[in-house]
Design a protein around this motif. Structure first.
Motif, PDB file in Angstrom:
ATOM      1  N   ALA A  38       0.832  -1.202   0.000  1.00  0.00           N
ATOM      2  CA  ALA A  38       0.000   0.000   0.000  1.00  0.00           C
ATOM      3  C   ALA A  38       0.869   1.255   0.000  1.00  0.00           C
ATOM      4  CB  ALA A  38      -0.941  -0.003   1.207  1.00  0.00           C
ATOM      5  N   ALA A  39       1.889   1.288   0.854  1.00  0.00           N
ATOM      6  CA  ALA A  39       2.716   2.494   0.931  1.00  0.00           C
ATOM      7  C   ALA A  39       3.538   2.683  -0.337  1.00  0.00           C
ATOM      8  CB  ALA A  39       3.627   2.431   2.150  1.00  0.00           C
ATOM      9  N   ILE A  40       4.050   1.579  -0.889  1.00  0.00           N
ATOM     10  CA  ILE A  40       4.816   1.687  -2.146  1.00  0.00           C
ATOM     11  C   ILE A  40       3.906   2.217  -3.252  1.00  0.00           C
ATOM     12  CG2 ILE A  40       5.631   0.202  -4.012  1.00  0.00           C
ATOM     13  CD1 ILE A  40       7.882   0.858  -2.289  1.00  0.00           C
ATOM     14  N   PHE A  41       2.658   1.728  -3.277  1.00  0.00           N
ATOM     15  CA  PHE A  41       1.752   2.198  -4.324  1.00  0.00           C
ATOM     16  C   PHE A  41       1.437   3.673  -4.131  1.00  0.00           C
ATOM     17  CE2 PHE A  41      -0.192  -1.069  -7.224  1.00  0.00           C
ATOM     18  CZ  PHE A  41       0.878  -1.933  -7.123  1.00  0.00           C
ATOM     19  N   GLY A  42       1.271   4.102  -2.874  1.00  0.00           N
ATOM     20  CA  GLY A  42       1.056   5.524  -2.632  1.00  0.00           C
ATOM     21  C   GLY A  42       2.245   6.340  -3.110  1.00  0.00           C
ATOM     22  N   MET A  43       3.448   5.809  -2.831  1.00  0.00           N
ATOM     23  CA  MET A  43       4.659   6.520  -3.234  1.00  0.00           C
ATOM     24  C   MET A  43       4.754   6.595  -4.762  1.00  0.00           C
ATOM     25  SD  MET A  43       8.495   5.657  -2.013  1.00  0.00           S
ATOM     26  CE  MET A  43       9.933   6.317  -2.814  1.00  0.00           C
ATOM     27  N   LEU A  44       4.477   5.464  -5.442  1.00  0.00           N
ATOM     28  CA  LEU A  44       4.558   5.469  -6.904  1.00  0.00           C
ATOM     29  C   LEU A  44       3.498   6.391  -7.492  1.00  0.00           C
ATOM     30  CD1 LEU A  44       5.273   1.689  -7.474  1.00  0.00           C
ATOM     31  CD2 LEU A  44       6.801   3.577  -8.016  1.00  0.00           C
TER      32      LEU A  44
END
Lengths: 629, 194
Positions: A437-443
């Protein structure tokens, strides 16, 4: 005289100029020791991406071991030397890989890479400030982070290998340099790196909070701030309160390691020799660690939440659903995150009554989390959705947050945790809810604000390819792990398929590894897109996403001080998308209500009777005109 | 240009930086709160009391640090009245008291170690905590003394009044805070000495 003193930049240069253009920038002051928040944001992003690629490669290495525990790969020996003798990763190095993968991802990518990038880039731009409260401290923050990264990676080059006690570095294993190879020099480097990292985080966080509270432009009251700013603000507050506690725990650990105290050590027999340590309590470290550690997971996820909220509103062409509820739920998560750390310690012999208390506080976090989730879904509902790559990643973030969050309800139960703790169920849970979830938010943030950072657009087609392969890949990797965990497969084991009862999971392990390799290859599409677009992407317009927030009122070409003239004044909240009666489907925050009479609502003038009277007069004129017709 | 900037109080003025100092104090407070909580968890959980009567040196150091807060207050009052000479005098006094505090704390360690047989590496970690509390406080004191010297150096270099005042305020916030933290730690130790 005092005017000059008030406007000099504080620490590094005392030449007397109070204006915002620096014509005498050198390569070093512009790209390396830059004090411009936009450049520092880019430095954080590129360092963060580099660390993420390294951590990803580490994960592929240990996935190969898990999928093929009996095969040999001579290439590994060529690449890794004595860490992989005879073509197989050694048991000690496997533990190092797991440890450093976790450490890099949690701290270096999802804390510094995520908060560091977007807080630096967005806070001054979205609240209307020329720069951070202390640009010098901001620069130090990046360079401490860089140094921490170098020290952490340098542990791969010491004979005994990197730290290997897990990213939580529980004593007594981590406190006794002779306990295993990874507790030696590697552990020392880990501790040095983390102290530098915490210093970096605190300097950054202090700046973020101070800037948001003190340097907002005219009209930008707290309730007109975009949700990204709210999220980054509360994230910084969490860091400020939580990281010093980790330092306290680490200081005691350093004393145990190097000065012979016994804070965490008691009754230790090492290689058949009774050690002199007495009376210490390893549980004390867990308390100190998880008092940071649990807020840390919200430090990781909250910026992703803020970024996704902003991107989903822009690309649904709708106001964010429940703006106030979104803010209050962030505040709720912030407060609750400090009273739930015990759920990481249910099986440490904790008093069951205390476990019950921690269980209740933990499950209460489901309430603000659900508020956020429903609000995101309601924002999408009947939106005029534009499926940009950023939007897809934001929706992906919501998807992972839901599917990972649901298993949190299981793990938060003290009774269920007796079965589930330290299994792959936990691995599946946190990789979905905070990792993916956090990686997707970052991307999502990278795709969305890339034009702001580099003045060019990323390629959309590669973005779609990147999204779908990563999204499917992440689910294929982490979903099967739930079932392994339910079957009791323990995490962090080198070759658990040697146990007869767990042999059946070998095929699943192979499957997961190939899914991971596919997802890893998908990142090549991103890296290619990212690097090539910096130099050769399509040039962007000033406001490519037709967004309301202040950062899109700055010129595409970066300049020190952000706005060439006066800083714009803010008149309205950031989410006036598709307002009925408006000429376009977005009204930037800088447009006063007097210019949008046809779309104004009585609600816009709650504290402004003069404005409301004006609106009523306008409406009655309209009615009168209609009667004439 | 100047005029338009002056109307924008958000632009690079000292207020946000002073705010930075307040937040830093929060982080520092959390650090000491964590250490003392650690002490409580340790001594409560394991039944290891401190059992050390605090050496009287700590009483003297407490008096010295309170006195230093007083001289720093006088220095700041002097700045507001633009009396540079008085400011420098009181800053030197504060500096001397700060160094004295440091010396007395180290002396207290020697009393603890050599006369009372309370060691850093004591099997009873409550006693190790004693050294950790005072030691990490002393690290802060070193930082505060450096900040004080930088302010003092500024007065000799004749920095503009606004900047001098700003540096004085930063020093004062930090210095008084460290006094309060020491009193907190001392009272905490007194309450737990059995």
């Amino acid at each position: 005289m005092s005017t000059v003193a008030v406007h000099d930049h504080g620490v590094a240069h005392h030449d007397e100029h109070g204006h915002e253009h620096h014509h005498n920038e050198t390569f070093v002051s512009k790209y390396i020791f830059s004090m411009d928040h936009k450049m520092i944001g880019k430095q954080f992003l590129i360092t963060g991406i580099t660390m993420a690629v390294i951590a990803m490669i580490l994960s592929i290495l240990f996935r190969i071991q898990l999928a093929y525990p009996d095969k040999t790969f001579p290439l590994l020996t060529t690449l890794l030397g004595h860490f992989a003798p005879n073509g197989r990763i050694s048991t000690e190095f496997y533990l190092s890989l797991v440890t450093i993968h976790g450490t890099i991802m949690v701290f270096f990518v999802l804390t510094a890479g995520l908060s560091g990038t977007f807080a630096n880039l967005l806070i001054p731009l979205q609240i209307g400030a020329r720069d951070m409260a202390s640009p010098f401290m901001n620069m130090l923050s990046y360079w401490f982070f860089f140094l921490a990264s170098v020290v952490m990676l340098s542990s791969f080059f010491v004979q005994s290998g990197p730290a290997s006690g897990g990213w939580t570095i529980y004593p007594p294993l981590s406190a006794l340099p002779k306990a295993m190879p990874g507790s030696g020099e590697g552990m020392t480097l880990w501790l040095i790196s983390m102290v530098l990292f915490v210093a970096s985080s605190l300097m950054g966080g202090i700046n973020y909070v101070s800037t948001i509270l003190n340097m907002r432009t005219k009209g930008m009251d707290l309730w007109k701030m975009p949700l990204t700013i709210w999220a980054l603000f509360l994230t910084a507050v969490l860091g400020i309160l939580a990281f010093p506690v980790l330092v306290a725990g680490v200081v005691l650990l350093i004393f145990d390691r190097s000065f012979g105290t016994s804070f965490y050590l008691s009754d230790i027999v090492l290689n058949g020799v009774q050690q002199p340590y007495e009376g210490g309590s390893p549980i004390l470290f867990q308390h100190l660690f998880w008092f940071l550690g649990h807020p840390e997971v919200y430090i990781v996820i909250m910026p992703a939440m803020g970024i996704s909220s902003e991107i989903m509103s822009v690309n649904s062409r709708k106001p964010i659903f429940g703006y106030h509820a979104m803010v209050y739920s962030l505040i709720g998560i912030t407060v609750l995150s400090f009273i739930v750390w015990g759920h990481h310690m249910f099986v440490t012999g904790m008093n069951p009554f205390l476990g019950g208390v921690f269980m209740i506080t933990t499950l209460i976090i489901a309430v603000p989390s659900a508020v956020k989730t429903f609000n995101w879904l309601a924002t999408l509902w009947r939106g005029n959705i534009r499926f940009t790559p950023a939007m897809l990643f934001a929706i992906g973030m919501v998807s992972f947050f839901i599917s990972g969050g649901l298993t949190g309800i299981f793990l938060g139960n003290a009774a269920l945790d007796i079965n589930l703790h330290d299994t792959y169920f936990v691995v599946a849970h946190f990789h979905l809810v905070m990792g993916s979830a956090a990686i997707f938010g970052m991307l999502a943030g990278v795709y969305h604000w890339f034009p702001k950072m580099f003045g060019r657009l990323m390629d959309e087609k590669l973005g779609y390819l990147h999204f779908w392969l990563t999204f499917i890949g992440a689910y294929l990797v982490f979903f099967p792990m739930h079932f392994m965990g339910l079957d009791g497969v323990p995490r962090r084991y080198y070759a658990f398929t040697e146990f007869a009862s767990m042999q059946k999971w070998l095929t699943i392990n192979t499957f997961i590894t190939w899914a991971a390799i596919m997802a890893a290859l998908a990142q090549v599409a991103f890296l290619y897109n990212f690097v090539v677009s910096i130099f050769a992407g399509k040039k962007t317009t000033q406001n490519p996403w037709e967004s309301n927030t202040l950062e899109w009122t700055t010129p595409v070409e970066h300049l020190h001080g952000n706005w060439p003239g006066e800083i714009p004044t803010v008149y309205r909240w950031p989410y006036d998308y598709s307002k009925p009666g408006a000429e376009e489907d977005f009204i930037p925050q800088t447009v006063p209500f007097s210019q949008t009479m046809s779309s104004n609502l009585p609600h816009d003038f709650e504290d402004n009777p003069a404005g409301l009277a004006e609106l009523n007069r306008f409406k009655s004129t309209l009615k009168a005109e209609e009667k004439v017709k | 240009m100047m005029a338009s900037i002056q109307k924008n109080p958000d632009r690079l003025d000292f207020e946000p930086k002073k705010f930075n100092m307040w937040i830093f104090i929060f982080t520092s407070f959390m650090f000491f709160a964590a250490l003392t909580s650690g002490f409580i968890v340790y001594s409560g959980g394991k039944g290891h009391g401190l059992n050390v009567i605090m050496p009287s040196a700590f009483m003297y150091s407490t008096a010295v640090i309170i006195l230093s807060s007083g001289t720093l207050f006088l220095a700041q009052r002097a700045v507001k009245r633009s009396q540079i000479g008085a400011q420098q005098l009181y800053l030197w006094l504060t500096f001397a008291l700060g160094v004295a505090f440091f010396v007395i704390q180290v002396y207290a360690w020697s009393v603890l170690t050599y006369k009372m047989n309370v060691y850093l590496t004591d099997p009873n970690a409550s006693r190790s905590f004693l050294y950790i509390f005072t030691g990490s406080h002393l690290l802060h004191i070193i930082a505060a003394i450096l900040l004080l010297l930088s302010t003092l150096w500024g007065t000799y270099r004749k920095v503009p009044q606004a900047r001098n005042l700003y540096k004085m305020q930063m020093t004062s916030i930090f210095w008084h805070f460290l006094g309060i933290i020491w009193i907190y730690l001392y009272v905490f130790l007194l309450l737990n000495q059995n």
